[in-house]
Design an enzyme around this catalytic site. Structure first.
Site, short mmCIF file in Angstrom:
data_model
loop_
_atom_site.label_atom_id
_atom_site.label_comp_id
_atom_site.label_asym_id
_atom_site.label_seq_id
_atom_site.Cartn_x
_atom_site.Cartn_y
_atom_site.Cartn_z
N HIS A 1 0.98 -1.03 0.22
CA HIS A 1 0.00 -0.13 0.11
C HIS A 1 0.96 1.17 -0.03
CE1 HIS A 1 -2.25 -3.31 1.83
NE2 HIS A 1 -3.46 -2.68 1.29
N ASP B 1 -9.53 6.90 7.36
CA ASP B 1 -10.85 6.95 7.12
C ASP B 1 -11.42 5.71 7.64
OD1 ASP B 1 -10.93 9.60 5.79
OD2 ASP B 1 -9.75 8.75 4.29
N HIS C 1 -3.96 3.40 -3.48
CA HIS C 1 -4.08 2.84 -1.88
C HIS C 1 -3.50 1.55 -1.81
CE1 HIS C 1 -6.09 1.07 1.43
NE2 HIS C 1 -6.11 -0.10 0.88
N SER D 1 -22.82 -8.37 37.78
CA SER D 1 -22.81 -9.64 37.31
C SER D 1 -21.75 -10.45 36.91
CB SER D 1 -23.60 -9.69 35.74
OG SER D 1 -24.99 -8.79 36.10
N GLU E 1 -17.85 -3.45 24.56
CA GLU E 1 -17.00 -4.77 24.64
C GLU E 1 -16.00 -4.81 23.84
OE1 GLU E 1 -20.18 -4.79 24.38
OE2 GLU E 1 -21.43 -5.47 25.77
N ASP F 1 -33.21 -15.16 30.61
CA ASP F 1 -32.73 -14.01 29.73
C ASP F 1 -32.90 -14.43 28.34
OD1 ASP F 1 -32.37 -11.82 31.04
OD2 ASP F 1 -30.44 -11.87 31.38
N HIS G 1 -29.02 -14.46 24.90
CA HIS G 1 -28.03 -14.42 26.13
C HIS G 1 -27.28 -15.51 26.29
CE1 HIS G 1 -29.70 -10.43 26.51
NE2 HIS G 1 -28.88 -9.98 27.27
C1 LIG Z 1 -11.86 -4.26 9.91
C2 LIG Z 1 -11.07 -4.09 8.43
N1 LIG Z 1 -11.99 -4.08 7.33
C3 LIG Z 1 -11.24 -3.92 6.21
C4 LIG Z 1 -10.30 -3.78 6.03
C5 LIG Z 1 -9.43 -3.72 4.57
N2 LIG Z 1 -9.19 -2.45 4.07
C6 LIG Z 1 -8.19 -2.09 4.53
S1 LIG Z 1 -7.57 -0.44 3.83
C7 LIG Z 1 -9.30 -0.11 3.98
C8 LIG Z 1 -9.76 1.14 3.66
C9 LIG Z 1 -8.76 2.06 3.22
O1 LIG Z 1 -9.29 3.57 3.41
P1 LIG Z 1 -8.64 4.14 4.59
O2 LIG Z 1 -8.62 3.76 5.67
O3 LIG Z 1 -9.11 5.79 4.44
O4 LIG Z 1 -6.92 4.19 4.18
P2 LIG Z 1 -6.27 5.17 2.95
O5 LIG Z 1 -6.86 4.35 1.67
O6 LIG Z 1 -6.72 6.46 2.94
O7 LIG Z 1 -4.93 4.55 2.97
C10 LIG Z 1 -9.94 -1.50 4.01
C11 LIG Z 1 -11.42 -1.69 3.61
C12 LIG Z 1 -9.24 -3.86 7.02
N3 LIG Z 1 -8.10 -3.73 6.87
N4 LIG Z 1 -9.77 -3.99 8.27
MG LIG Z 2 -8.36 7.38 3.46
#
Ligand SMILES: Cc1ncc(C[n+]2csc(CCOP(=O)(O)OP(=O)(O)O)c2C)c(N)n1
Ligand SMILES: [Mg+2]
Length: 732
Positions: A98, A224, A328, A451, A478, A536, A540
């Site tokens: 990446h 993001d 990316h 609990s 959690e 419950d 649960h």
């Molecule tokens: C819990 C989870 N879901 C999905 C992914 C797969 N994945 C890796 S990066 C990404 C999103 C990329 O967007 P961002 O976080 O904004 O990174 P950028 O492209 O800006 O580097 C995803 C969906 C992951 N690593 N973890």
């Molecule tokens: Mg991003």
């Protein structure tokens, strides 16, 4: 606000800054071998990195800051471009990875690592270093480039060249324990941010006790994706509530995720969101070193946790892919890299960092040497008891004698006056002795304190007003709780334990898995562990959870059958320095099966005979937790039919499977009928009873009713067990 289309166009937001940064190094007229000294550098940038180690002799923030030195200078942009070049070259060589995120966040990371972060590259384990968490783990090359450039000995250029190859310390995503300098394993988005909250909690808690010895910040780079994940809400809410003002999140606000523009799926105002959670938040141009430095400077004295949204361009410098999702997660390609080199003015062959730039980076890696030395001095002048206590805790070593005495005391009390009680109550009974003996234990619950029975009588709650409290009210969070516990364990000096219902282990699972992967001692008390919780109902009542947890490698799943086993399992969980544990505990009362003085920890074997057969056993009944007592009653029923049976308690499958084969065979024995009993699904049991074994348990979900009715309805009764054994023997 800057968003969507605007953000995607490379250079469209900050054309001036973009141009300025891209120009870095254009004045380099010839290629210079790394290692050779030379003087050709752009000196026109406003921001310079000092090549002289600054004075870092004290921990005072202002004195930690590096001062720009006009004498020996390398442009900020050249230093940031070194990260960009290493990232794109390594990804290109691996044909995988990446590049976008490291290229986009290079400016922010450069300012952080060269001017703010307190670290010593040659001592990645320095207990009072600032923690740096790359929550957006896909940007691993950002971290690896930083570790290499600042001089972490393990992160050689060869390792960078072996990015993502087997055995390298440059794994696809950062892995704790695998790469010195990596504070936590990240990749599953959101986890790192929540880990960092735990680290910041650990810092405040330990600082309350070891004043002057623990005093550091926790920095996070989050993307993001990190902020879209639900766990981030739990984490930021907890951090805001606890006013973790030494936690600073640098948000890579690039408006891009894998599918394209963030606007496809998200329209949250992150600043308002963080502010609503009790943070201070600001937005800056993430390519403007002065703005980055100013925001970080301001963050040093905040009274709340700090969010700095850094507007960046993903893949910064790439001629056609910058600002686009295409940068990316894949190699840029030879053409694009050539163009990026031109745009960035980086006229060096792949993997080459000119000597003066590398030297400036290496100096940054030594910036905190003074602070480190001063810290060492403070430690040596500390009261010797306090010092050895601090060192013991940081090393994760248990106070062996105190632990042994606490366990012995509990056992003696139980032997003197046997008690029928729920194992959750037995756990609390054990904690009453363990918590005072082990000051590193920090307990909690996700809003189920009464609990889960995790709070002992003397435990004070941790709060923003008093971080010395040893009990954390995590709220109904959690997932955030489990990840924060990982962060506390990673920080060191603390053994976190906390509670929720076993059925909600699903809400903790991603963090439990990472604790197991990282080999960290994190203890989950999970009560209400079967249909035995009763009214419950099926929402649960866990049925598949034990099997699902047992499927996680390197996790110990304990299910004690009585109060004695409960304290033994606690002891084993505490002694498991390199793995997490789950203690599955009952809501309902259970008889105390283990009577008399017994100093031996029988649970350590994973399984042991709790009721021997009269003569040769025809039937062997293996059971866990609340079902062991039922199995013992079944043995009596079988005896009345002239059938000899033995009962084996199996408090921990994992420890049993680790036992030497001969010991395992001896425990499993030669009985004609092997029968497993657990008020849960069969999955996993065949390893003990064989595929021709008989299983008495659950085949589907439970129901809402008083628990005794449920046990009867589902046939998990002495009669049910006896009938199943007889049927298998052909005697029904
Ligand atoms: C819990 C989870 N879901 C999905 C992914 C797969 N994945 C890796 S990066 C990404 C999103 C990329 O967007 P961002 O976080 O904004 O990174 P950028 O492209 O800006 O580097 C995803 C969906 C992951 N690593 N973890
Ligand atoms: Mg991003």
């Amino acid at each position: 606000m800057l968003r969507d289309g605007v953000v995607n166009a490379c250079g469209a937001i900050y054309p001036e800054v973009f141009e300025r940064l891209c120009m870095a190094g254009r004045h380099r007229s010839r290629h210079i071998d790394s290692g050779a000294s030379h003087a050709i550098h752009p000196h026109k940038q406003a921001i310079f990195m000092s090549a002289t180690a600054s004075s870092t002799a004290t921990a005072a923030p202002a004195e930690r800051r590096e001062q720009a030195s006009p004498s020996s200078t390398v442009a900020h942009s050249a230093m940031a471009n070194a990260i960009r070049a290493l990232a794109m070259d390594a990804v290109e060589q691996a044909k995988s990875g990446h590049p976008g995120m490291p290229m986009g966040m290079a400016d922010v990371a450069t300012v952080l690592f060269t001017r703010f972060l307190k670290f010593d590259a040659v001592d990645p384990a320095w207990p009072d270093r600032d923690r740096f968490v790359l929550s957006a783990g896909h940007g691993s090359m950002l971290l690896y480039a930083l570790l290499h450039l600042t001089g972490y000995p393990a992160m050689t250029l060869d390792e960078i060249k072996r990015f993502r190859q087997f055995g390298s310390c440059t794994a696809g995503h950062p892995e704790y324990g695998h790469t010195p300098g990596v504070e936590t394993t990240t990749g599953p988005l959101g986890q790192g941010l929540a880990n960092a909250v735990g680290m910041a909690i650990a810092e405040r808690h330990l600082a309350a006790e070891f004043s002057g010895i623990v005093d550091h910040k926790t920095y996070v780079i989050a993307s993001d994706g990190d902020l879209m994940e639900g766990i981030s809400q739990e984490a930021i809410a907890l951090a805001g509530h606890l006013k973790l003002n030494k936690l600073i999140v640098l948000f890579d606000d690039n408006g891009i995720s894998i599918d394209g523009a963030l606007s496809l799926a998200d329209s949250v105002d992150q600043l308002k969101r963080f502010e609503a959670a009790g943070w201070t938040a600001s937005r800056i141009d993430g390519h403007d070193p002065a703005a980055i430095a100013a925001a970080l400077e301001k963050a040093q004295t905040s009274d709340k946790p700090v969010l700095i949204a850094c507007k960046t361009i993903i893949g910064f410098g790439a001629p056609t892919k910058a600002g686009k999702a295409s940068s990316h997660g894949s190699a840029l390609g030879a053409e694009e890299i050539k163009g990026a080199r031109e745009k960035l003015g980086w006229n060096y062959p792949p993997f080459e960092v000119p000597a003066d730039i590398l030297t400036a980076w290496r100096k940054a890696g030594e910036r905190s040497k003074g602070a480190h030395a001063a810290w060492n001095k403070r430690l040596t002048t500390l009261d010797s008891n306090m010092r050895s206590e601090f060192e013991r805790r940081v090393a994760g070593k248990l106070p062996a004698q105190a632990l042994a005495a606490a366990v012995a005391k509990v056992k003696q009390q139980l032997a003197a006056a046997p008690k029928d009680m729920a194992t959750r109550v037995a756990s609390e009974f054990a904690l009453e002795s363990l918590v005072p003996a082990l000051p590193e234990m920090v307990g909690g619950s996700a809003d189920l304190t009464g609990s889960n029975n995790t709070r002992t009588k003397t435990m004070k709650a941790m709060s923003a007003a008093d971080y010395s409290g040893r009990f954390i009210h995590y709220g109904v969070r959690e997932h955030g709780m489990a990840a924060a516990m990982n962060g506390m364990a990673l920080h060191g000096g603390i053994i976190p334990y906390s509670g929720t219902f076993l059925v909600f282990s699903d809400y903790c699972r991603p963090a439990i898995r990472l604790a197991a992967l990282m080999g960290k001692r994190v203890i989950h008390v999970m009560t209400h562990d079967s249909i035995g919780l009763g009214e419950d109902g099926p929402t649960h009542q866990p049925v598949e959870h034990l099997a699902a947890l047992r499927a996680i490698p390197n996790l110990l799943v304990f299910r004690p059958c009585d109060a004695v086993e409960a304290v033994e399992c606690w002891q084993l969980a505490l002694e498991a320095q390199n793995r997490p544990s789950v203690l599955a505990l009952t809501r309902q009362n259970l008889p105390q099966l283990r009577q008399g003085d017994d100093a031996q920890n029988r649970c350590a074997a994973g399984a042991y005979e709790i009721a021997a057969a009269e003569g040769k056993a025809e039937v062997a009944i293996f059971a866990t937790g609340s079902e062991v007592a039922i199995a013992v009653e079944a043995k009596v029923l079988l005896a009345a039919r002239g059938i000899s049976a033995r009962v084996v308690s199996v408090p921990c499958f994992e420890l049993f499977m680790e036992a030497p084969e001969a010991a395992r065979r001896a425990i499993i024995g030669e009985a004609k009928v092997k029968l497993g009993v657990e008020a849960a699904v069969r999955q996993g049991w065949d390893a003990i009873i064989g595929s021709d074994g008989v299983f008495v348990g659950m085949t589907g979900f439970g129901a809402s009713a008083p628990y005794k009715d449920l046990y009867k309805h589902f046939g998990v009764t002495p009669e049910g067990i006896a009938a199943a054994a007889l049927s298998k023997l052909g005697k029904s």
